[in-house]
Design a protein around this motif. Structure first.
Motif: not given
Length: 578
Positions: A275-287
């Protein structure tokens, strides 16, 4: 063997004020340091809209800045997106030539076509024809850099009238050409076009040896018809990198960045929903890093030889050149023995710190680089001598630049017009209709299946579409849609094991001789195996469920050649999502 450093300009969320400015200026300092210690190349990508993974949307600007702060390091576009929807060929020829002049002839011209939906969709570039667009644009760009005047071009995707494209590059006939490669078939494409292969896949030295051998076999054959007017016979590979005298410190400083690099790449190219400007790839990476093959806990200091990948207790992880000088040297020597011409080191990734990157480069320059640098010039000279005859023969197969007299002397551009139509050439009518009919047939079949699937329970789907007759129709339809031009030379068996209430229902598709046939049962030695419930298979076939979502949710299991899985949609009639 030569060495490069590589920049995506990664910037994980959350973003602080001034973070992008600091990121770019830190990178310029790192390039200055690399120039001083003797690194041979800096490579800079062109990507658009890939938040966190790559904030490098104007590589020509960054490399121009680097050119004025360095003396010897070569400046690599790794890569320029060539489909005309991204960049018009005339603009590409102009910016490459200008940078080559500003840098005193230090440019390497890497090319590519993109494969992320974020970029292709953002610029309206057609996925199915992007390779053909790259091919046509590369021919036009190289001609623009050597022809005076450029004699004009009318092709399938481009119509460009005669013009003298200025300036011309310092390097003659043009800077060395490269292409981004992520699979063996693109390595072979590079060889067929006589250009360098930038292998952006994380491959072990032993796999790299096979790629290098295949590359040189084609380069030496009649299959090689150069894309440009000079041959660049080089293979480069990319490695995560962090060097420290203490192995555990190197791991602590570098492994999370390396893993984020791999995870964020896969987010945009393999499994992510963004989701442009909404998704946090870093947070998903951590999970999710562990389940995606970036397991942190199995990367430990063991004073052992390094490898690109680790596997332990069924868990996968990525390592690369992260370790002590001795460990890094040992890994690089294996790539050198495999025939790799350049190793490109990736340190600016994830949240790796600027000071740690600089310390790592300085240590590499003191304790690892000198041994390779002493041999590099002699290696290059031997390779040029060994390949000179093959390169000369290949260039003889390439049509020469069009001479000035090929442009009508009466061709005049007035202030109000010129004798040129911008209509592009197109495929013949019958071919166009045949392709359109095939697309329409596939769309109609999927639409009908989607209507039949929508609202049905898994049990109902298993009884109907998952019956022997239903599966026969689905798998034979898949085989009929096979497109050998997208198979990349693959031949073998693709196994499906579908779980139903009455047990497993195995089918496989055999690809051989440029055709595909469906068979019920188990293949003797499948290249890849998919395991899923019958209903999941039917929903994927109907377009009601994405294979990526099924994989994320644990409904789909894959064993074997994962890159092959990424190519299957292209091979069997749908635009690839990768």
């Amino acid at each position: 063997m030569r060495f490069g450093i590589f920049y995506e300009h990664q910037l994980p969320r959350p973003w602080e004020e001034g973070a992008e400015e600091r990121l770019l200026n830190d990178a310029l300092e790192q390039v200055e340091l690399a120039d001083r210690i003797g690194i041979d190349h800096v490579w800079e990508v062109e990507h658009h809209f890939l938040e966190e993974y790559s904030h490098s949307s104007a590589p020509e600007v960054f490399l121009a800045a680097a050119s004025q702060r360095t003396r010897r390091i070569r400046l690599g576009h790794g890569i320029v997106q060539l489909p005309p929807g991204f960049n018009h060929p005339a603009r590409v020829a102009e910016l490459i030539a200008t940078l080559d002049l500003l840098s005193g002839g230090r440019v390497d011209f890497g090319t590519g076509e993109s494969s992320s939906q974020m970029e292709l969709g953002g610029f309206g570039v057609d996925r199915e024809s992007k390779r053909a667009q790259w091919t046509e644009a590369l021919d036009v760009v190289t001609r623009m850099m050597v022809e005076e005047p450029f004699a004009g071009h009318r092709g399938r995707f481009l119509s460009v009238p005669p013009r003298n494209v200025v300036p011309k590059p310092k390097q003659k006939p043009h800077p060395p050409l490269w292409v981004a490669c992520s699979r063996r078939d693109t390595i072979l494409l590079a060889a067929r076009r006589g250009i360098g292969a930038l292998a952006f896949s994380f491959v072990e030295p032993e796999e790299a040896r096979r790629w290098v051998d295949d590359y040189h076999a084609i380069l030496a054959s009649d299959e090689c018809v150069p894309a440009g007017f000079a041959v660049n016979p080089n293979v480069a590979v990319v490695l995560p990198f962090m060097c420290h005298q203490d192995e555990q410190t190197a791991i602590e400083r570098g492994i999370d960045g390396a893993h984020f690099f791999g995870y964020s790449l896969a987010h945009y190219y393999v499994f992510g929903d963004h989701r442009p400007a909404r998704t946090s790839v870093w947070d998903e990476f951590g999970s999710n890093r562990g389940r995606r093959g970036f397991t942190r806990e199995i990367v430990n200091a063991e004073d052992a030889p390094l490898g690109m990948k680790l596997l332990e207790r069924g868990m996968g992880s990525l390592r690369g050149a992260i370790g002590t000088p001795a460990q890094v040297r040992g890994l690089l020597e294996r790539y050198q023995a495999a025939g790799v011409n350049q190793v490109i080191l990736v340190s600016q990734s994830g949240r790796n710190r600027h000071e740690h990157i600089c310390e790592s480069l300085e240590l590499f320059g003191r304790e690892v680089l000198p041994g390779f640098a002493e041999e590099a010039d002699a290696e290059d000279a031997r390779r040029r001598e060994r390949l000179a005859e093959h390169c000369e023969r290949a260039l003889a197969r390439r049509p020469p630049p069009r001479p000035p007299e090929s442009v009508d002397p009466a061709y005049v551009v007035s202030t109000t017009g010129e004798p040129w139509s911008h209509a592009t050439a197109s495929v013949d009518g019958r071919t166009h209709l045949r392709r359109a009919a095939a697309r329409a047939g596939r769309s109609a079949t999927r639409a009908a299946l989607s209507r039949a699937v929508r609202g049905r329970s898994d049990a109902a789907l298993s009884r109907t579409a998952g019956s022997p007759a239903g599966l026969w129709m689905l798998f034979n339809g898949m085989a009929r849609n096979f497109r050998p031009e997208h198979a990349g030379g693959f031949h073998g068996d693709i196994q499906y094991v579908l779980d139903g209430a009455d047990g497993a229902r195995p089918w496989f598709v055999r690809v051989a001789g440029g055709a595909a046939r469906a068979h019920r049962g188990l293949a003797p030695a499948p290249a890849i195996t998919f395991r899923m419930p019958v209903a999941v298979f039917v929903r994927i076939a109907a377009g009601e469920l994405s294979s990526n979502r099924a994989l994320v949710d644990g409904q789909l299991g894959i064993d074997g050649d994962f890159p092959l899985a990424q190519r299957l949609p292209e091979m069997f009639g749908d635009a690839s999502p990768y």
